[in-house]
Design a protein around this motif. Structure first.
Motif, PDB file in Angstrom:
ATOM      1  N   ALA A 119     -37.017 -19.217  -9.568  1.00 39.69           N
ATOM      2  CA  ALA A 119     -36.889 -17.981  -9.770  1.00 39.69           C
ATOM      3  C   ALA A 119     -36.499 -17.308 -10.940  1.00 39.69           C
ATOM      4  O   ALA A 119     -36.487 -16.483 -11.964  1.00 39.69           O
ATOM      5  N   SER A 172     -37.384 -13.577  -5.443  1.00 41.86           N
ATOM      6  CA  SER A 172     -37.293 -15.630  -5.472  1.00 41.86           C
ATOM      7  C   SER A 172     -38.845 -15.878  -4.898  1.00 41.86           C
ATOM      8  O   SER A 172     -38.904 -14.903  -3.566  1.00 41.86           O
ATOM      9  N   PRO A 173     -39.444 -16.219  -5.129  1.00 46.36           N
ATOM     10  CA  PRO A 173     -40.734 -16.523  -4.657  1.00 46.36           C
ATOM     11  C   PRO A 173     -41.162 -17.148  -3.265  1.00 46.36           C
ATOM     12  O   PRO A 173     -41.714 -15.268  -2.763  1.00 46.36           O
ATOM     13  N   ALA A 174     -39.635 -17.279  -2.504  1.00 50.49           N
ATOM     14  CA  ALA A 174     -39.803 -17.068  -0.824  1.00 50.49           C
ATOM     15  C   ALA A 174     -39.146 -15.597  -0.640  1.00 50.49           C
ATOM     16  O   ALA A 174     -38.643 -16.293   1.046  1.00 50.49           O
ATOM     17  N   ASP A 207     -34.736 -22.243  -4.552  1.00 51.86           N
ATOM     18  CA  ASP A 207     -35.802 -21.088  -4.418  1.00 51.86           C
ATOM     19  C   ASP A 207     -35.473 -19.684  -5.630  1.00 51.86           C
ATOM     20  O   ASP A 207     -36.112 -19.532  -6.826  1.00 51.86           O
ATOM     21  N   HIS A 244     -35.768 -15.810  -0.772  1.00 49.35           N
ATOM     22  CA  HIS A 244     -34.321 -16.120  -0.387  1.00 49.35           C
ATOM     23  C   HIS A 244     -32.841 -15.342  -1.333  1.00 49.35           C
ATOM     24  O   HIS A 244     -32.555 -15.443  -0.977  1.00 49.35           O
ATOM     25  N   ARG A 253     -33.469 -24.040   0.376  1.00 51.65           N
ATOM     26  CA  ARG A 253     -33.319 -22.806  -0.450  1.00 51.65           C
ATOM     27  C   ARG A 253     -33.235 -21.925  -1.852  1.00 51.65           C
ATOM     28  O   ARG A 253     -33.376 -21.519  -2.377  1.00 51.65           O
TER      29      ARG A 253
END
Length: 148
Positions: free
Chosen positions: A50, A80-82, A46, A84, A43
């Protein structure tokens, strides 16, 4: 050879089943921290992606303007894209900027690498991490948090 009849029971006893469950619980308790560490590291990628995207956006923005920009002027998302990590531009001017990523959700339990910082001043780039806003400067911790 003994034949099984209707009155003969076959199967596992309660004690055997309890021993099997206890062994499974012990193995799970041993494996879980390792799994959590791997999940945190994955994670963390991520946040690194970013921050690098924000760094590229800052440089593109600076090519057209007199100073670096904040998140709205960069047209960048605050996460961030996901999702997290929460992203922020802590400071920006004509000579540099300070990008920060703070863990959100389940990633918040990654205590050592909860906060990541990318600081650019002139031609110098610094990567920092820490468990609080002081951003510890321990080289080993920074290496661990910024490498996958």
């Amino acid at each position: 050879m003994k034949r099984l009849g209707f009155n003969t029971a076959a199967g596992f006893t309660l004690i055997e089943m309890m021993c099997t469950l206890a062994m499974g619980a012990v193995l799970g308790a041993i494996a879980y921290p390792s799994f959590q560490g791997t999940l945190h590291r994955v994670r963390r990628a991520d946040a690194l992606v970013a921050l690098m995207q924000l760094q590229s956006a800052q440089e593109r923005y600076r090519a057209d303007h007199a100073a670096y920009g904040d998140l709205p002027s960069l047209r960048a998302a605050g996460t961030s894209p996901a999702g997290h990590y929460r992203l922020a531009v802590a400071a920006h001017d004509a000579t540099g900027y300070d990008l920060r990523a703070s863990a959100a959700g389940g990633q918040h339990t990654d205590t050592d690498c909860r906060h990541l910082r990318l600081l650019v001043v002139g031609a110098d780039i610094a990567y920092a991490s820490g468990s609080d806003e002081r951003f510890a400067n321990a080289e080993a911790l920074n290496r661990r948090c910024w490498s996958l």
